[in-house]
Design an enzyme around this catalytic site. Sequence first.
Site, PDB file in Angstrom:
ATOM      1  CG  HIS A  44      -1.922   1.200   1.226  1.00  0.00           C
ATOM      2  ND1 HIS A  44      -2.360   1.874   2.236  1.00  0.00           N
ATOM      3  CD2 HIS A  44      -2.890   1.390   0.400  1.00  0.00           C
ATOM      4  CE1 HIS A  44      -3.188   2.565   2.146  1.00  0.00           C
ATOM      5  NE2 HIS A  44      -3.556   2.534   0.879  1.00  0.00           N
ATOM      6  CD  GLU A  71      -2.921   1.750  -3.150  1.00  0.00           C
ATOM      7  OE1 GLU A  71      -3.825   2.499  -3.149  1.00  0.00           O
ATOM      8  OE2 GLU A  71      -1.800   2.131  -2.480  1.00  0.00           O
ATOM      9  CG  HIS A  86      -3.845   8.980  -0.270  1.00  0.00           C
ATOM     10  ND1 HIS A  86      -4.561   9.291   0.678  1.00  0.00           N
ATOM     11  CD2 HIS A  86      -4.479   7.506  -0.836  1.00  0.00           C
ATOM     12  CE1 HIS A  86      -5.594   8.714   0.885  1.00  0.00           C
ATOM     13  NE2 HIS A  86      -5.613   7.560  -0.001  1.00  0.00           N
TER      14      HIS A  86
END
Length: 287
Positions: A44, A71, A86
Amino acid sequence: MHVFLIITRVIFTAATVLFLLVLFFPAPGRHPGIKKYRGAKFAHRGLHGEGRAENSLSAFSAAVEHGFGIELDVRLTKDREVVVFHDDTLLRVTGDPRRVDECTLTELRALRLSGTEETIPTFHEVLALVGGRVPLLVEVKEDPGCRAVSGAAAKILSEYNGEFITESFNPMTVRRMRRALPGSASGYLCDHFTANPDYRAAKYLLIEHFLLNFIARPAFIAFDRAAVPYAPFTFMRKFWRAPAFAWTVRSAEEESACRADFDGIIFENYLPERDMCPPDGGNEDNI
């Protein structure tokens, strides 16, 4: 009697329409390329921690070195450069209160990630670093009514030789990525949104019940593992046999608990084993 027949027909018609909507709307799309991701483990935002910031080149290098998929998140800058970051704003990671799309790439280069010396990487830089050595799960961060991010990301990915799949919370973005990159699977990020008072709106109700799948036609579902069991997700898995990835898994115990409901995981804060056992419960053909 005449009134009774009219009421009966109205009720029957409404029930039939409702049944067809429930049957048709959540149906996922199908993509043969998703099968190779059965058992996949995606780090992640890269393998961050221990001095490696999330969504940084060092975090991505570490994931590659350990052989894990990655990811990551893509956004646009003010000058239309695709960067890997993000949040909407820069505050949490850099201390700057501005939005990413309010800054040029040059302005972003002056910032540092989470107290390290690393800067926000461009999507081109990340793809060059990975070079096809591990698969990517690219989350396209795109607000409703906007299509610039998906268009720019799809153009870059169309020239990339490595393996990748894409995902988004926005059903229109999933649809655009699916159409722009037919050779790659595009999936739907989802959660039990309305359990949170901040997300009790009609659009979130539609999303969490997968009633916008008729727009997105996702090849897979990435779902919040903490929200399972959840009836709409279980329906997607059991009835439509939709492939599913769990986010965000933070321990070996959580990973073990996911195996009955998910085909792969998106993890952080620990190092999982490289291979993931197939899910239990008769889902072997889901993906």
